[in-house]
Design a protein around this motif. Structure first.
Motif: not given
Length: 335
Positions: A241-243, A250-252, A264-267, A269-272
């Motif tokens: 659920l975390f991602p 991150f989209n904000k 593209n900031m939402v990407w 999310v993957v590393p964090f």
């Protein structure tokens, strides 16, 4: 037992790499669905994820505290066995007049240590030694009890009749202590030892029986399965659920950046999400590999080394020239 200053970070990453692969998938799929396919409704309120993460932190911390306590109790048990063995060696050397009697008592005690460590190394279904992340690390060390059969060692300490009797018994360490008790009773009856010596040996035998029972309790009664299961479920649910909880956050950030990352900031999310989730999965994996202190893992209590230390000390007390070799001082892990 790991003898180095610490595990290297690269070792730890390699040890947990399977978890990292899974977390990369868990982090990438939501972002792909959200960004590429436009499924923005997949976002989960961050508050929900935070609450789940808090609950997961508590239960993971509880498990690791309990598994640490099990490891410390195992160390205490074997430290007590070391002390009791030294006492047995001193009493067995000083009280009997016949040196051969002293050797028989000491050798039978060494047989008890040998059968006990072999019993504690027997696999259990809940143990994790054979799981891939632990099995591959065994290239750095060896498990002595899996290299030499017990029936090949017992004749070094016991007469052939006693060795056969022990090997055919249900509880081999208990049978050795039973033979030890019968032997000192015969020595008392024949007048080779006096009553005070007999009582001292009986008290030590009782202590050894208690210590054996404590070690067997840790071996045969694992960390409660209901807690282990709920711990695993909480960690898995949180990592899944975390991602989803980070997507909108991150989209904000797109409103405050320009250039290549704009839109593209939402990407990120993957590393964090992988970094945070990895902390939880690593704690779970560490707890799982610590909860069974006699299974033959790299973090086990080094019962084989302790038995070898005891044997060297007791043989030295008796003046024996033959000493079992100590483990390689350059070894990273000893058992």
């Amino acid at each position: 037992m790991h003898l180095g200053k610490s595990y290297k970070f690269s070792e730890f990453l390699f040890w947990t790499r399977r978890q990292i692969y899974g977390l990369l998938i868990c982090g990438s799929v939501p972002v792909f669905l959200y960004k590429t396919l436009g499924l923005t409704w997949l976002s989960v309120p961050l508050t929900v994820v935070v609450l789940l993460g808090t609950a997961t932190s508590f239960i993971v911390g509880f498990k690791n505290a309990q598994t640490y306590n099990r490891a410390m109790e195992a160390q205490h048990i074997w430290t007590s066995i070391l002390s009791a063995s030294r006492l047995w060696g001193i009493v067995a050397r000083d009280f009997p007049v016949d040196l051969q009697v002293s050797k028989e008592l000491v050798h039978r005690h060494l047989a008890w240590l040998t059968t006990l460590r072999y019993e504690l190394r027997e696999p259990r279904i809940w143990e994790s030694t054979d799981k891939p992340f632990n099995a591959e690390y065994q290239r750095f060390y060896s498990i002595p009890e899996r290299e030499i059969e017990l029936q090949d060692l017992l004749p070094l300490y016991l007469p052939s009749t006693e060795a056969t009797q022990v090997l055919s018994s249900l509880s081999k360490p208990t049978q050795v202590l039973s033979l030890q008790g019968a032997a000192i009773s015969r020595l008392l009856a024949s007048g080779k030892i006096n009553g005070s010596f007999y009582m001292e040996l009986e008290r030590t035998l009782r202590e050894l029986i208690d210590l054996q029972g404590s070690a067997e309790r840790l071996k045969n009664f694992p960390y409660p399965r209901q807690y282990a299961t709920i711990n695993m479920l909480f960690v898995r649910f949180f990592c899944l659920l975390f991602p989803f909880g980070l997507l909108q956050e991150f989209n904000k950030l797109n409103d405050s950046v320009t250039g290549l990352m704009h839109g593209n900031m939402v990407w990120l999310v993957v590393p964090f999400s992988v970094m945070v989730s990895w902390m939880y999965t690593s704690l779970e994996q560490v707890g799982e590999s610590t909860e069974n202190p006699f299974e033959g893992g790299a973090n086990d209590v080094p019962i084989s080394m302790l038995c070898r230390t005891i044997e060297r000390e007791l043989r030295d007390m008796l003046g024996d020239a033959e000493m079992p070799p100590m483990p390689d001082q350059a070894a990273i892990v000893v058992l």
